[in-house]
Design an enzyme around this catalytic site. Sequence first.
Site, PDB file in Angstrom:
ATOM      1  N   ALA A   1       0.991  -1.249   0.071  1.00 22.64           N
ATOM      2  CA  ALA A   1      -0.023  -0.048  -0.248  1.00 22.64           C
ATOM      3  C   ALA A   1       0.943   1.243  -0.045  1.00 22.64           C
ATOM      4  O   ALA A   1       1.981   1.167   0.690  1.00 22.64           O
ATOM      5  CB  ALA A   1      -0.867  -0.036   1.403  1.00 22.64           C
ATOM      6  N   GLU A   2       0.526   2.121  -0.675  1.00 23.52           N
ATOM      7  CA  GLU A   2       1.336   3.397  -0.785  1.00 23.52           C
ATOM      8  C   GLU A   2       1.618   4.290   0.126  1.00 23.52           C
ATOM      9  O   GLU A   2       2.529   4.963   0.411  1.00 23.52           O
ATOM     10  CB  GLU A   2       0.654   4.538  -1.904  1.00 23.52           C
ATOM     11  CG  GLU A   2       0.306   4.125  -3.243  1.00 23.52           C
ATOM     12  CD  GLU A   2      -0.916   3.594  -3.391  1.00 23.52           C
ATOM     13  OE1 GLU A   2      -2.070   4.091  -3.922  1.00 23.52           O
ATOM     14  OE2 GLU A   2      -1.433   2.401  -2.855  1.00 23.52           O
ATOM     15  N   ASN A   3       0.654   4.050   1.346  1.00 25.00           N
ATOM     16  CA  ASN A   3       0.740   4.451   2.623  1.00 25.00           C
ATOM     17  C   ASN A   3       1.924   3.980   3.621  1.00 25.00           C
ATOM     18  O   ASN A   3       2.335   4.453   4.528  1.00 25.00           O
ATOM     19  CB  ASN A   3      -0.306   4.781   3.481  1.00 25.00           C
ATOM     20  CG  ASN A   3      -1.190   3.490   3.587  1.00 25.00           C
ATOM     21  OD1 ASN A   3      -0.911   2.483   2.719  1.00 25.00           O
ATOM     22  ND2 ASN A   3      -1.814   3.333   4.759  1.00 25.00           N
TER      23      ASN A   3
END
Length: 221
Positions: A49-51
């Site tokens: 996930a990008e976060n």
Amino acid sequence: MGLGVDFRNRIARRASEEIYNGMVVNLGIGIPSLVPNHLPKDMMVMFHAENGITGMGATPEKGQEDENLCNAGGFPVTLNQGGSYCDSAISFGMIRRGRVDITILGSLQVSQQGDLANWIVPGKKVPGMGGAMELAQKAKKVIVLMNHCDKAGNPKIVTNCTLPLTSSACVDMIITELAIFTVTTEGLRLTELFEPYDLRDVINKTDCEFTISDNVRKIIY
């Protein structure tokens, strides 16, 4: 068949067939977030996930959510054994270096050339493009999961996108509640159909030309 939970999970289940042991996979929000629920329990996949998470697990059961653990869309997730956290700079560095094997995204429109428009409807407020631009360009394979038509009944698979592009000529596969297309150098090829739909349903709801595979798979789950 209505466009409900069963429809969404059928799409997610078909997408899960594209994932193999040892892959790093990025998931968009919406239907893509359901994909981990359809993988074999013994398969080792690192969901990214990008976060800043690598190693996301399935959606937590109601009441078991961790308020500090969410995906890039802000929805609760679990963490598999061996999973890890990092800041968003490192997370995006993984994407830009081509470390993501597959990204599975939602979309507003996809063109017959594989152009992707999934980040904004003009005039509507959005928080930003997120990681879609990098993922569409740098992931080794780009799969789109979406409704075949929008809420007004307009086809989302089109000759040319009319919405602002996220990236051009990047999509490899499209999975809707009706059918599965692969994107080739000659355009879209229909390869699979979901029961109970037939070729006429797909033609009527697709706003571009496409070729048809010699052996179209009929998906009955």
